[in-house]
Design an enzyme around this catalytic site. Structure first.
Site, PDB file in Angstrom:
ATOM      1  N   LYS A 238       0.976  -1.046   0.028  1.00 15.44           N
ATOM      2  CA  LYS A 238       0.249   0.014   0.092  1.00 15.44           C
ATOM      3  C   LYS A 238       0.794   1.311  -0.136  1.00 15.44           C
ATOM      4  O   LYS A 238       1.936   1.149   0.551  1.00 15.44           O
ATOM      5  CB  LYS A 238      -0.941   0.005   1.408  1.00 15.44           C
ATOM      6  N   ARG A 272      -4.093 -10.114   4.788  1.00 14.87           N
ATOM      7  CA  ARG A 272      -4.260 -10.137   3.446  1.00 14.87           C
ATOM      8  C   ARG A 272      -2.833  -9.658   2.788  1.00 14.87           C
ATOM      9  O   ARG A 272      -2.454  -8.369   2.734  1.00 14.87           O
ATOM     10  CB  ARG A 272      -5.358  -9.429   2.948  1.00 14.87           C
TER      11      ARG A 272
END
Length: 289
Positions: A238, A272
């Protein structure tokens, strides 16, 4: 899967006892689980085009499982900023036989389907999925939550802005943790009323939040959902991690694993991730300390 009870957080010992029902299987979450990200897309931000055919998808699923994942999250549509917007029919076309092939080859694998469409959920259910991962919280398709309720599968509820067009609009919240919890409280009440009882919470890293708010979220993971539901954390590759460091999405493993450890210590139940093997080392270190 481990059935040992592990004391994950001094703040919320109730999180030790979460489990979910997946197609008749009771999945114990007393030990953290890893969910490998399998993008069937040409345009995902870090692995677009790598696994968008049956052979490569099956090979990647096998690698995830060998590396320590118990769950595989299949995504037919990229949700990065400025990604191509697909309808449900195109999602289903991209999925093809991938779900059924993985279930046939690796029946022990738990398959999560990453979609915000009711029709894609129905297709996935017939192919053998075990849970639904909906970034929209049921906000992008009015039939989504009814479709999930019909399947009786676990539902991953993510915090996100209320429309596809605004999901990446950066908002600075007065108190991000309070805002996310207010959303979770309202949405879980709606889900439970529809008969969706197996709920997993995802605070929504990477969706419409500033770097500062996301770091605050990392530090306050233990407070999300007040221990009532298991937490999934998705921070793999991210931008709130790599952009402030001046690095690329593929060059932040060390920093990501430190953050993974931080959220595990606060009670996170599912990570995840793209890099299962590296995350497995972190989980093992966590469980052994």
């Amino acid at each position: 899967m481990s059935t040992n009870t592990v004391n994950l957080s001094p703040f919320n010992s109730s999180q030790n006892f979460h489990s979910i029902h997946c197609n008749g299987r009771l999945v114990d979450l007393s030990s953290p689980q890893l969910m490998g990200i399998l993008n069937l897309t040409p345009d995902s931000f870090s692995d677009g085009g790598k696994f968008n055919n049956e052979k490569s998808a099956l090979q990647q699923a096998e690698k995830f499982l060998k590396d320590g994942a118990s769950m595989i999250d299949i995504g037919p549509q990229s949700t990065r900023p400025n990604a191509e917007f697909l309808n449900s029919g195109e999602e289903i076309r991209r999925i093809g036989n991938v779900i059924s092939l993985i279930k046939k080859e690796f029946p022990e694998a738990l398959i999560s389907l990453d979609t915000f469409y009711a029709e894609t959920v129905k297709f996935g259910f017939n192919e053998g999925i075990d849970m639904v991962n909906d970034i929209s919280g049921g906000q992008f398709d009015v039939e989504m939550l009814n479709a999930v309720a019909e399947t009786k599968l676990p539902y991953i509820l993510m915090h996100v802005n209320p429309s596809y067009q605004t999901m990446h609009e950066k908002t600075s919240f007065a108190d991000i943790t309070l805002t996310v919890n207010q959303y979770f409280s309202k949405k879980t009440d709606e889900l439970l009323k529809k008969g969706i009882n197996d709920i997993i919470l995802d605070p929504g890293f990477g969706f419409g939040k500033t770097v500062e708010d996301q770091m605050k979220m990392i530090n306050e993971v233990e407070f999300f959902g007040f221990g009532n539901f298991p937490l999934l954390i998705g921070i793999s590759r991210k931008s709130f991690i790599y952009k402030p460091l001046g690095k690329s999405a593929l060059d932040i493993n060390e920093e990501t694993q430190k953050l993974h450890m931080k959220v595990l210590r606060q009670g996170a139940k599912i990570l995840r991730v793209h890099d299962v093997a590296e995350a497995k080392k972190t989980v093992d270190e966590f469980l052994n300390n």
